[in-house]
Scaffold this active site. Structure first.
Site, PDB file in Angstrom:
ATOM      1  N   SER A 144       0.873  -1.182   0.000  1.00  0.00           N
ATOM      2  CA  SER A 144       0.000   0.000   0.000  1.00  0.00           C
ATOM      3  C   SER A 144       0.905   1.225   0.000  1.00  0.00           C
ATOM      4  O   SER A 144       2.070   1.145   0.411  1.00  0.00           O
ATOM      5  CB  SER A 144      -0.847  -0.013   1.278  1.00  0.00           C
ATOM      6  OG  SER A 144      -1.444   1.243   1.496  1.00  0.00           O
ATOM      7  N   TYR A 157      -1.968  -1.199  10.574  1.00  0.00           N
ATOM      8  CA  TYR A 157      -1.998  -1.478   9.127  1.00  0.00           C
ATOM      9  C   TYR A 157      -0.720  -0.949   8.466  1.00  0.00           C
ATOM     10  O   TYR A 157      -0.066  -1.662   7.704  1.00  0.00           O
ATOM     11  CB  TYR A 157      -3.241  -0.841   8.507  1.00  0.00           C
ATOM     12  CG  TYR A 157      -3.377  -1.096   7.019  1.00  0.00           C
ATOM     13  CD1 TYR A 157      -3.783  -2.333   6.538  1.00  0.00           C
ATOM     14  CD2 TYR A 157      -3.095  -0.092   6.088  1.00  0.00           C
ATOM     15  CE1 TYR A 157      -3.907  -2.568   5.179  1.00  0.00           C
ATOM     16  CE2 TYR A 157      -3.217  -0.325   4.728  1.00  0.00           C
ATOM     17  CZ  TYR A 157      -3.624  -1.560   4.277  1.00  0.00           C
ATOM     18  OH  TYR A 157      -3.737  -1.799   2.932  1.00  0.00           O
TER      19      TYR A 157
HETATM   20  N1  LIG Z   1      -8.701  -1.010  -1.158  1.00  0.00           N
HETATM   21  C1  LIG Z   1      -7.705  -0.164  -0.915  1.00  0.00           C
HETATM   22  O1  LIG Z   1      -7.905   1.069  -0.805  1.00  0.00           O
HETATM   23  C2  LIG Z   1      -6.285  -0.669  -0.800  1.00  0.00           C
HETATM   24  C3  LIG Z   1      -5.260   0.289  -0.812  1.00  0.00           C
HETATM   25  C4  LIG Z   1      -3.957  -0.128  -0.695  1.00  0.00           C
HETATM   26  C5  LIG Z   1      -3.663  -1.490  -0.571  1.00  0.00           C
HETATM   27  N2  LIG Z   1      -4.673  -2.395  -0.556  1.00  0.00           N
HETATM   28  C6  LIG Z   1      -4.314  -3.813  -0.411  1.00  0.00           C
HETATM   29  O2  LIG Z   1      -4.817  -4.535  -1.513  1.00  0.00           O
HETATM   30  C7  LIG Z   1      -5.032  -5.900  -1.140  1.00  0.00           C
HETATM   31  C8  LIG Z   1      -6.412  -6.330  -1.619  1.00  0.00           C
HETATM   32  O3  LIG Z   1      -7.382  -5.542  -0.939  1.00  0.00           O
HETATM   33  P1  LIG Z   1      -8.805  -5.164  -1.553  1.00  0.00           P
HETATM   34  O4  LIG Z   1      -8.897  -3.697  -1.581  1.00  0.00           O
HETATM   35  O5  LIG Z   1      -9.064  -5.929  -2.780  1.00  0.00           O
HETATM   36  O6  LIG Z   1      -9.753  -5.630  -0.350  1.00  0.00           O
HETATM   37  P2  LIG Z   1     -10.915  -6.724  -0.258  1.00  0.00           P
HETATM   38  O7  LIG Z   1     -11.904  -6.528  -1.344  1.00  0.00           O
HETATM   39  O8  LIG Z   1     -11.380  -6.658   1.158  1.00  0.00           O
HETATM   40  O9  LIG Z   1     -10.155  -8.103  -0.530  1.00  0.00           O
HETATM   41  C9  LIG Z   1      -9.324  -8.705   0.416  1.00  0.00           C
HETATM   42  C10 LIG Z   1      -9.074 -10.142  -0.019  1.00  0.00           C
HETATM   43  O10 LIG Z   1      -8.207 -10.754   0.943  1.00  0.00           O
HETATM   44  C11 LIG Z   1      -8.806 -11.944   1.415  1.00  0.00           C
HETATM   45  N3  LIG Z   1      -8.454 -12.186   2.802  1.00  0.00           N
HETATM   46  C12 LIG Z   1      -8.502 -11.310   3.827  1.00  0.00           C
HETATM   47  N4  LIG Z   1      -8.142 -11.906   4.962  1.00  0.00           N
HETATM   48  C13 LIG Z   1      -7.878 -13.212   4.650  1.00  0.00           C
HETATM   49  C14 LIG Z   1      -7.462 -14.335   5.393  1.00  0.00           C
HETATM   50  N5  LIG Z   1      -7.252 -14.270   6.713  1.00  0.00           N
HETATM   51  N6  LIG Z   1      -7.275 -15.511   4.751  1.00  0.00           N
HETATM   52  C15 LIG Z   1      -7.490 -15.595   3.411  1.00  0.00           C
HETATM   53  N7  LIG Z   1      -7.859 -14.551   2.650  1.00  0.00           N
HETATM   54  C16 LIG Z   1      -8.064 -13.387   3.269  1.00  0.00           C
HETATM   55  C17 LIG Z   1     -10.311 -11.725   1.254  1.00  0.00           C
HETATM   56  O11 LIG Z   1     -10.979 -12.968   1.101  1.00  0.00           O
HETATM   57  P3  LIG Z   1     -11.946 -13.663   2.177  1.00  0.00           P
HETATM   58  O12 LIG Z   1     -12.582 -12.598   2.988  1.00  0.00           O
HETATM   59  O13 LIG Z   1     -12.914 -14.444   1.318  1.00  0.00           O
HETATM   60  O14 LIG Z   1     -11.039 -14.557   2.953  1.00  0.00           O
HETATM   61  C18 LIG Z   1     -10.354 -10.958  -0.055  1.00  0.00           C
HETATM   62  O15 LIG Z   1     -10.316 -11.844  -1.143  1.00  0.00           O
HETATM   63  C19 LIG Z   1      -4.831  -5.964   0.381  1.00  0.00           C
HETATM   64  O16 LIG Z   1      -3.555  -6.459   0.659  1.00  0.00           O
HETATM   65  C20 LIG Z   1      -4.924  -4.507   0.799  1.00  0.00           C
HETATM   66  O17 LIG Z   1      -4.190  -4.234   1.983  1.00  0.00           O
HETATM   67  C21 LIG Z   1      -5.983  -2.021  -0.675  1.00  0.00           C
END
Ligand SMILES: NC(=O)c1ccc[n+]([C@@H]2O[C@H](COP(=O)([O-])OP(=O)(O)OC[C@H]3O[C@@H](n4cnc5c(N)ncnc54)[C@H](OP(=O)(O)O)[C@@H]3O)[C@@H](O)[C@H]2O)c1
Length: 259
Positions: A144, A157
């Site tokens: 991130s 985080y």
């Molecule tokens: N959205 C943002 O603004 C943003 C910004 C910067 C970085 N990121 C990073 O991007 C990545 C993806 O995030 P996203 O925005 O796509 O969020 P999201 O829609 O909440 O997706 C998160 C994914 O991670 C999986 N996950 C979470 N905890 C888990 C666990 N304990 N075991 C297995 N799977 C798990 C979830 O699947 P299940 O719940 O089905 O397990 C889901 O598929 C993350 O690393 C996040 O930190 C996001």
């Protein structure tokens, strides 16, 4: 010209049940990548696998908590038994739980570090021997912009993503002579369900951000080009560079407006 031809590659992609992970699966499938998909939610994960198949590629869904060592072993075993090896490991699964550190408890810190740091690092550890035999192998860690600079009320985080950043930089150097690339991906705010779970106060959830489709397209482009690092969005880049050049001024600014 692409440094890495993706057609036929074998990948593990974590966090493939929603958000950036689903879009990465779609984009990788378009390039002919065969996928081992991981997440806890069965229905959503199977839906992603079906989309990959509909796009003409192959996917196997492995359900479970990425913080569980047995689940991580199953991912690597599945890549070997189904596709005969592994070329790409994409650590995308992640979570946030926001709020002031003074109001939090040890469990929150443990959970965030388990999912965002220990799980990807330990998955890399067991995948490395298999990746070494892969075709132009690469490890992709989705961090991130908050792994480059910190903001208030996201201390755990930020710590987890700073840790992943430092680890990725060191690993990249260690693996350079082995021909294994390490790409650090640093999205800014992206419109996924991430904040529904991370931010308890619905009024504080961001209304705008990058689309996960765009993040996925740029990530796959960076994989193909063999990049080491990609930071998304102009504001994200400005904040990262502002923090490097004038950290004290940025801290004062972010203390007032960064939450
Ligand atoms: N959205 C943002 O603004 C943003 C910004 C910067 C970085 N990121 C990073 O991007 C990545 C993806 O995030 P996203 O925005 O796509 O969020 P999201 O829609 O909440 O997706 C998160 C994914 O991670 C999986 N996950 C979470 N905890 C888990 C666990 N304990 N075991 C297995 N799977 C798990 C979830 O699947 P299940 O719940 O089905 O397990 C889901 O598929 C993350 O690393 C996040 O930190 C996001």
């Amino acid at each position: 010209m692409a440094k890495r031809e993706l057609a036929g590659s074998r990948a593990i992609l974590t966090g493939a049940s929603s958000g950036i992970g689903v879009e990465l699966a779609r984009e990788l499938a378009r390039h002919g990548v065969r996928l081992v998909l991981a997440a806890r939610r069965k229905e959503q994960l199977e839906q992603t696998a079906q989309e990959v198949a509909a796009a003409g590629s192959q996917a196997v869904a492995v359900m479970g908590d990425i913080a569980d060592p047995d689940v991580r072993s199953r991912l690597v075993d599945t890549a070997q038994s189904t596709f005969g090896g592994l070329d790409l490991l994409i650590n995308n699964a992640g979570m946030g739980l926001f709020g002031p550190f003074a109001n939090s408890d040890p469990a929150r810190l443990r959970q965030i570090m388990e999912v965002n740091f220990f799980a990807p690092v330990e998955l890399i550890r067991i995948a490395l021997p298999v990746l070494r035999n892969g075709r132009k192998p690469m490890i992709v860690n989705v961090s991130s912009v908050l792994g480059h600079f910190a903001v208030p009320n996201k201390s755990e985080y930020s710590a987890s993503k700073f840790a992943l950043h430092g680890f990725s930089d060191a690993l990249r150097m260690e693996l350079m002579s082995d021909g294994i690339d390490v790409l650090l991906v640093s999205p800014s705010t992206t419109t996924t369900e991430f904040f529904d779970k991370a931010e308890p106060d619905a009024n504080r959830r961001p209304q705008r951000g990058m689309s996960p489709t765009r993040v996925a397209r740029k990530t796959v482009a960076a994989i193909r080009q063999g990049k080491h690092e990609v930071i998304f969005s102009l504001p994200g880049n400005l904040a990262v560079w502002g923090d490097r050049i004038a950290p004290s001024s940025m801290s004062r600014l972010l203390a007032r407006f960064g939450d």
